[in-house]
Design an enzyme around this catalytic site. Structure first.
Site, PDB file in Angstrom:
ATOM      1  N   SER A   1       0.833  -1.201   0.000  1.00 20.51           N
ATOM      2  CA  SER A   1       0.000   0.000   0.000  1.00 20.51           C
ATOM      3  C   SER A   1       0.870   1.253   0.000  1.00 20.51           C
ATOM      4  CB  SER A   1      -0.968  -0.049   1.185  1.00 20.51           C
ATOM      5  OG  SER A   1      -1.927   0.967   1.113  1.00 20.51           O
TER       6      SER A   1
ATOM      7  N   HIS B   1      -8.703  -3.771  -1.438  1.00 16.93           N
ATOM      8  CA  HIS B   1      -7.462  -3.316  -0.820  1.00 16.93           C
ATOM      9  C   HIS B   1      -7.265  -4.023   0.529  1.00 16.93           C
ATOM     10  CE1 HIS B   1      -4.113  -0.516  -0.699  1.00 16.93           C
ATOM     11  NE2 HIS B   1      -4.340  -0.361   0.598  1.00 16.93           N
TER      12      HIS B   1
ATOM     13  N   ASP C   1      -9.715  -2.661  -5.932  1.00 23.06           N
ATOM     14  CA  ASP C   1      -8.889  -1.767  -5.134  1.00 23.06           C
ATOM     15  C   ASP C   1      -9.010  -0.353  -5.692  1.00 23.06           C
ATOM     16  OD1 ASP C   1      -6.577  -0.373  -3.991  1.00 23.06           O
ATOM     17  OD2 ASP C   1      -5.736  -2.347  -3.544  1.00 23.06           O
TER      18      ASP C   1
END
Length: 295
Positions: free
Chosen positions: A142, A267, A237
């Site tokens: 991330s 995500h 995502d």
């Protein structure tokens, strides 16, 4: 809800926004407590910028390949404790030294604090005993994936420690995501447009003029000279489009890229649904690519 990968089961109760401005301080404190409890049992070093680095070593004296792996948290929170299990696995299975650096968070410590902390950790790792400086990879999850991409750019531009490989898991790459039309929030899990905009605004609050690629890697003009990359993201995502675009731009510039899309993955899927077969397969492919690149 339809559209998510069936391996994940019922995702209706998963939050669409892992943290909010009003809960950020509490969330940071909880992660810090978890990091203190686990980190007491982990070797730790300190970078030239005074940031702690968790260190995991394989058996033997080396020299070993190494991975600098940056935790996620949207540039506003996080702790190496969330990557503890993955780091132990990489050290044991691949025979690599793994370094999990801490770094400063926005909005209190905006750009370039985070990337400079990461660069200092890379310098520490390249000089660490038992590490082969010619076999160093950078990567992250991330926001950590975005910082890893930025770190590969910064190391290239500064002529710093050589980066052999970059491994970007659902990376946060493009600040322009905050100004694009938002996807349907019902398709988001863990990280949505609202918190994404707030996080980027805080991280870039001291940037005047064009946003540099070392802050938002999608602003990169010339990928030449960057290391080969493994890049993965889910199709559900928020970062899917920017990650796919970045992988395509690297490949078009002649950078070897292994790009993996996970259909119906949200995500954070590999952590939130880590026992799902599709998650296990994804992580196994990621580690196999790392082993091939470093060994």
């Amino acid at each position: 809800m339809s559209g998510f990968h069936p391996d994940f089961g019922n995702v209706d109760r998963l939050t669409k926004q892992a943290v909010r401005p009003g809960t950020l301080r509490v969330y940071r404190l909880l992660l810090a407590l978890g990091g203190w409890l686990v980190g007491r049992r982990v070797e730790q070093a300190v970078s030239s910028r005074g940031r702690r680095i968790w260190v995991y070593r394989p058996e033997g004296d080396g020299p070993h390949p190494a991975l600098l792996w940056l935790h996620g948290g949207g540039l506003i929170f996080g702790n190496p404790v969330t990557e503890h299990d993955f780091a132990r696995q990489v050290a044991a299975e691949i025979g690599a030294v793994v370094a999990l650096p801490t770094y400063g968070f926005a909005p209190e410590r905006p750009y370039p604090a985070g990337i400079e902390d990461a660069y200092a950790a890379l310098e520490w790792l390249a000089a660490a005993p038992g590490v082969d400086p010619a076999r160093i990879a950078v990567g992250g999850d991330s926001a950590g994936g975005g910082l890893a991409a930025a770190l590969a750019i910064l190391a290239r531009d500064r002529g710093g420690p050589a980066v052999r490989f970059q491994m970007l898991h659902e990376p946060m790459l493009d600040e322009a995501t905050r100004t694009r039309p938002a996807p349907d929030p019902e398709t988001m899990r863990m990280w949505n447009p609202a918190i994404n905009t707030w996080a980027w605004d805080g991280y870039l609050r001291n940037v005047d003029g064009p946003v540099p690629a070392t802050a938002s890697p999608s602003r990169l003009a010339d990928p030449a000279g960057l290391p080969p990359a493994w890049i993965g993201v889910g199709t559900r995502d928020l970062f899917h489009a920017e990650v796919r675009d970045y992988a395509g731009r690297l490949a078009a510039a002649g950078i070897p890229v292994d790009f993996h899309e996970v259909e119906g993955a949200f995500h954070g899927f590999a952590a939130v649904r880590k026992d799902a077969p599709v998650s296990k397969d994804y992580v196994a492919r990621m580690k196999a690519a790392l082993a091939a690149a470093l060994n």
